[in-house]
Scaffold this motif. Structure first.
Motif, PDB file in Angstrom:
ATOM      1  N   THR A 213      16.670   7.772  -2.482  1.00  0.00           N
ATOM      2  CA  THR A 213      16.770   8.707  -1.362  1.00  0.00           C
ATOM      3  C   THR A 213      16.090   8.065  -0.166  1.00  0.00           C
ATOM      4  OG1 THR A 213      16.712  10.593  -2.878  1.00  0.00           O
ATOM      5  CG2 THR A 213      16.226  11.041  -0.565  1.00  0.00           C
ATOM      6  N   THR A 214      16.739   8.157   1.007  1.00  0.00           N
ATOM      7  CA  THR A 214      16.187   7.532   2.208  1.00  0.00           C
ATOM      8  C   THR A 214      16.452   8.382   3.444  1.00  0.00           C
ATOM      9  OG1 THR A 214      16.121   5.517   3.547  1.00  0.00           O
ATOM     10  CG2 THR A 214      18.262   6.157   2.678  1.00  0.00           C
ATOM     11  N   ASP A 215      15.579   8.254   4.432  1.00  0.00           N
ATOM     12  CA  ASP A 215      15.828   8.872   5.728  1.00  0.00           C
ATOM     13  C   ASP A 215      16.261   7.816   6.760  1.00  0.00           C
ATOM     14  OD1 ASP A 215      13.406   7.600   6.201  1.00  0.00           O
ATOM     15  OD2 ASP A 215      12.310   9.422   6.721  1.00  0.00           O
ATOM     16  N   THR A 216      16.556   6.598   6.278  1.00  0.00           N
ATOM     17  CA  THR A 216      17.093   5.530   7.139  1.00  0.00           C
ATOM     18  C   THR A 216      18.361   4.959   6.495  1.00  0.00           C
ATOM     19  OG1 THR A 216      15.698   3.872   6.055  1.00  0.00           O
ATOM     20  CG2 THR A 216      14.835   4.877   8.093  1.00  0.00           C
ATOM     21  N   PRO A 217      19.420   5.766   6.340  1.00  0.00           N
ATOM     22  CA  PRO A 217      20.630   5.260   5.683  1.00  0.00           C
ATOM     23  C   PRO A 217      21.268   4.125   6.480  1.00  0.00           C
ATOM     24  CG  PRO A 217      21.039   7.394   6.713  1.00  0.00           C
ATOM     25  CD  PRO A 217      19.564   7.130   6.828  1.00  0.00           C
ATOM     26  N   GLY A 218      22.070   3.327   5.758  1.00  0.00           N
ATOM     27  CA  GLY A 218      22.814   2.260   6.411  1.00  0.00           C
ATOM     28  C   GLY A 218      22.430   0.863   5.970  1.00  0.00           C
ATOM     29  N   TYR A 219      21.346   0.712   5.233  1.00  0.00           N
ATOM     30  CA  TYR A 219      21.005  -0.621   4.737  1.00  0.00           C
ATOM     31  C   TYR A 219      21.760  -0.891   3.443  1.00  0.00           C
ATOM     32  CZ  TYR A 219      17.348   1.826   1.938  1.00  0.00           C
ATOM     33  OH  TYR A 219      16.652   2.662   1.104  1.00  0.00           O
ATOM     34  N   THR A 220      21.805  -2.154   3.051  1.00  0.00           N
ATOM     35  CA  THR A 220      22.500  -2.565   1.833  1.00  0.00           C
ATOM     36  C   THR A 220      21.477  -3.021   0.806  1.00  0.00           C
ATOM     37  OG1 THR A 220      24.394  -3.278   3.141  1.00  0.00           O
ATOM     38  CG2 THR A 220      24.255  -4.126   0.901  1.00  0.00           C
TER      39      THR A 220
ATOM     40  N   ALA B 250      13.909  -0.327   6.821  1.00  0.00           N
ATOM     41  CA  ALA B 250      14.480   0.537   5.787  1.00  0.00           C
ATOM     42  C   ALA B 250      13.361   1.293   5.088  1.00  0.00           C
ATOM     43  CB  ALA B 250      15.267  -0.291   4.773  1.00  0.00           C
ATOM     44  N   HIS B 251      13.630   2.546   4.755  1.00  0.00           N
ATOM     45  CA  HIS B 251      12.696   3.377   3.993  1.00  0.00           C
ATOM     46  C   HIS B 251      13.271   3.656   2.610  1.00  0.00           C
ATOM     47  CE1 HIS B 251      10.976   5.447   7.876  1.00  0.00           C
ATOM     48  NE2 HIS B 251      10.648   4.178   7.789  1.00  0.00           N
ATOM     49  N   VAL B 252      12.395   3.710   1.628  1.00  0.00           N
ATOM     50  CA  VAL B 252      12.733   4.254   0.324  1.00  0.00           C
ATOM     51  C   VAL B 252      11.830   5.470   0.170  1.00  0.00           C
ATOM     52  CG1 VAL B 252      12.756   3.887  -2.178  1.00  0.00           C
ATOM     53  CG2 VAL B 252      13.414   2.021  -0.639  1.00  0.00           C
ATOM     54  N   ASN B 253      12.399   6.662   0.357  1.00  0.00           N
ATOM     55  CA  ASN B 253      11.612   7.892   0.315  1.00  0.00           C
ATOM     56  C   ASN B 253      11.313   8.329  -1.116  1.00  0.00           C
ATOM     57  OD1 ASN B 253      13.030   7.817   2.961  1.00  0.00           O
ATOM     58  ND2 ASN B 253      11.786   9.626   3.310  1.00  0.00           N
ATOM     59  N   GLU B 254      12.278   8.154  -1.988  1.00  0.00           N
ATOM     60  CA  GLU B 254      12.075   8.559  -3.377  1.00  0.00           C
ATOM     61  C   GLU B 254      13.036   7.805  -4.261  1.00  0.00           C
ATOM     62  OE1 GLU B 254       9.708  10.517  -6.052  1.00  0.00           O
ATOM     63  OE2 GLU B 254       9.470  10.430  -3.899  1.00  0.00           O
TER      64      GLU B 254
ATOM     65  N   VAL C 176      23.442   1.953   1.318  1.00  0.00           N
ATOM     66  CA  VAL C 176      22.593   3.079   0.936  1.00  0.00           C
ATOM     67  C   VAL C 176      22.764   4.208   1.942  1.00  0.00           C
ATOM     68  CG1 VAL C 176      20.220   3.819   0.505  1.00  0.00           C
ATOM     69  CG2 VAL C 176      20.978   1.553  -0.237  1.00  0.00           C
ATOM     70  N   GLU C 177      23.158   5.359   1.425  1.00  0.00           N
ATOM     71  CA  GLU C 177      23.289   6.575   2.223  1.00  0.00           C
ATOM     72  C   GLU C 177      22.025   7.413   2.017  1.00  0.00           C
ATOM     73  OE1 GLU C 177      25.721   6.713   4.332  1.00  0.00           O
ATOM     74  OE2 GLU C 177      26.566   4.876   3.493  1.00  0.00           O
ATOM     75  N   GLU C 178      22.023   8.664   2.462  1.00  0.00           N
ATOM     76  CA  GLU C 178      20.824   9.497   2.300  1.00  0.00           C
ATOM     77  C   GLU C 178      20.411   9.599   0.838  1.00  0.00           C
ATOM     78  OE1 GLU C 178      21.278  13.209   4.353  1.00  0.00           O
ATOM     79  OE2 GLU C 178      21.427  12.210   6.302  1.00  0.00           O
ATOM     80  N   GLN C 179      21.378   9.632  -0.070  1.00  0.00           N
ATOM     81  CA  GLN C 179      21.092   9.578  -1.502  1.00  0.00           C
ATOM     82  C   GLN C 179      22.171   8.730  -2.162  1.00  0.00           C
ATOM     83  OE1 GLN C 179      21.164  13.097  -4.261  1.00  0.00           O
ATOM     84  NE2 GLN C 179      18.975  12.644  -4.258  1.00  0.00           N
ATOM     85  N   THR C 180      21.745   7.668  -2.822  1.00  0.00           N
ATOM     86  CA  THR C 180      22.675   6.711  -3.429  1.00  0.00           C
ATOM     87  C   THR C 180      22.262   6.436  -4.858  1.00  0.00           C
ATOM     88  OG1 THR C 180      23.040   5.692  -1.273  1.00  0.00           O
ATOM     89  CG2 THR C 180      23.654   4.390  -3.217  1.00  0.00           C
TER      90      THR C 180
ATOM     91  N   GLU D 109       0.817  -1.222   0.000  1.00  0.00           N
ATOM     92  CA  GLU D 109       0.000   0.000   0.000  1.00  0.00           C
ATOM     93  C   GLU D 109       0.848   1.270   0.000  1.00  0.00           C
ATOM     94  OE1 GLU D 109       1.186  -0.590   4.183  1.00  0.00           O
ATOM     95  OE2 GLU D 109       0.509  -1.980   2.631  1.00  0.00           O
ATOM     96  N   ALA D 110       2.123   1.168   0.341  1.00  0.00           N
ATOM     97  CA  ALA D 110       2.992   2.351   0.434  1.00  0.00           C
ATOM     98  C   ALA D 110       3.937   2.511  -0.751  1.00  0.00           C
ATOM     99  CB  ALA D 110       3.793   2.287   1.730  1.00  0.00           C
ATOM    100  N   VAL D 111       3.883   1.614  -1.737  1.00  0.00           N
ATOM    101  CA  VAL D 111       4.814   1.671  -2.873  1.00  0.00           C
ATOM    102  C   VAL D 111       4.732   3.013  -3.597  1.00  0.00           C
ATOM    103  CG1 VAL D 111       5.337   0.688  -5.144  1.00  0.00           C
ATOM    104  CG2 VAL D 111       4.933  -0.819  -3.181  1.00  0.00           C
ATOM    105  N   ARG D 112       3.549   3.530  -3.789  1.00  0.00           N
ATOM    106  CA  ARG D 112       3.369   4.795  -4.512  1.00  0.00           C
ATOM    107  C   ARG D 112       4.175   5.934  -3.871  1.00  0.00           C
ATOM    108  NH1 ARG D 112      -0.361   6.078  -8.266  1.00  0.00           N
ATOM    109  NH2 ARG D 112      -1.487   4.182  -7.778  1.00  0.00           N
ATOM    110  N   ALA D 113       4.380   5.892  -2.564  1.00  0.00           N
ATOM    111  CA  ALA D 113       5.111   6.949  -1.871  1.00  0.00           C
ATOM    112  C   ALA D 113       6.572   7.044  -2.320  1.00  0.00           C
ATOM    113  CB  ALA D 113       5.043   6.739  -0.362  1.00  0.00           C
ATOM    114  N   ALA D 114       7.121   5.973  -2.865  1.00  0.00           N
ATOM    115  CA  ALA D 114       8.516   5.971  -3.309  1.00  0.00           C
ATOM    116  C   ALA D 114       8.712   6.697  -4.635  1.00  0.00           C
ATOM    117  CB  ALA D 114       9.039   4.549  -3.430  1.00  0.00           C
TER     118      ALA D 114
END
Length: 122
Positions: A57-64, A113-117, A86-90, A12-17
């Motif tokens: 782009t993420t607000d939870t950096p550090g995942y692979t 992990a978040h995928v913001n954009e 993944v950093e804030e922008q990768t 349900e949250a895929v569109r947010a990315a």
């Protein structure tokens, strides 16, 4: 995309990315220990496209993560990028041709992990 779990990971949250806003996000479930091959988000193009880059782009950096791709909706993915922390922008450099489905495959994370954009470049 959660093949080693319940089969879904917040669809349900895929569109947010891809909504153009870094204040919204798609999220994984919260894990106390991450003991599976991975989880991810599948992005679908209207038709096959040969992308050269995918920027996360993420607000939870550090995942692979690694980017995988396919022309089949039921799987058959293959790696089209190197695995990266993944950093804030990768930006992931992509190779391998034209695909309709691109998977951001998260292989390591702490809690969630978040995928913001996501932005694509052909």
């Amino acid at each position: 995309f959660d093949p080693d779990g319940d089969g879904t990971e917040h669809p349900e949250a895929v569109r947010a990315a891809t909504d153009g806003s870094v204040t919204t996000h798609w999220t994984t479930e919260t894990y106390s220990s991450f003991d599976k091959a991975g989880v991810g988000i599948v992005l679908e193009a209207k038709s096959g496209v040969d992308l050269s880059e995918l920027t996360v782009t993420t607000d939870t950096p550090g995942y692979t993560a690694v980017i995988e791709a396919s022309n089949r909706s039921d799987g058959g993915v293959k790696g089209v990028s190197e695995s990266q922390a993944v950093e804030e922008q990768t930006t992931f450099d992509l190779r391998g041709g034209e695909y309709r489905y691109y998977l951001i495959w998260i292989t390591s994370l702490e809690s969630r992990a978040h995928v913001n954009e996501v932005q694509a470049k052909s």
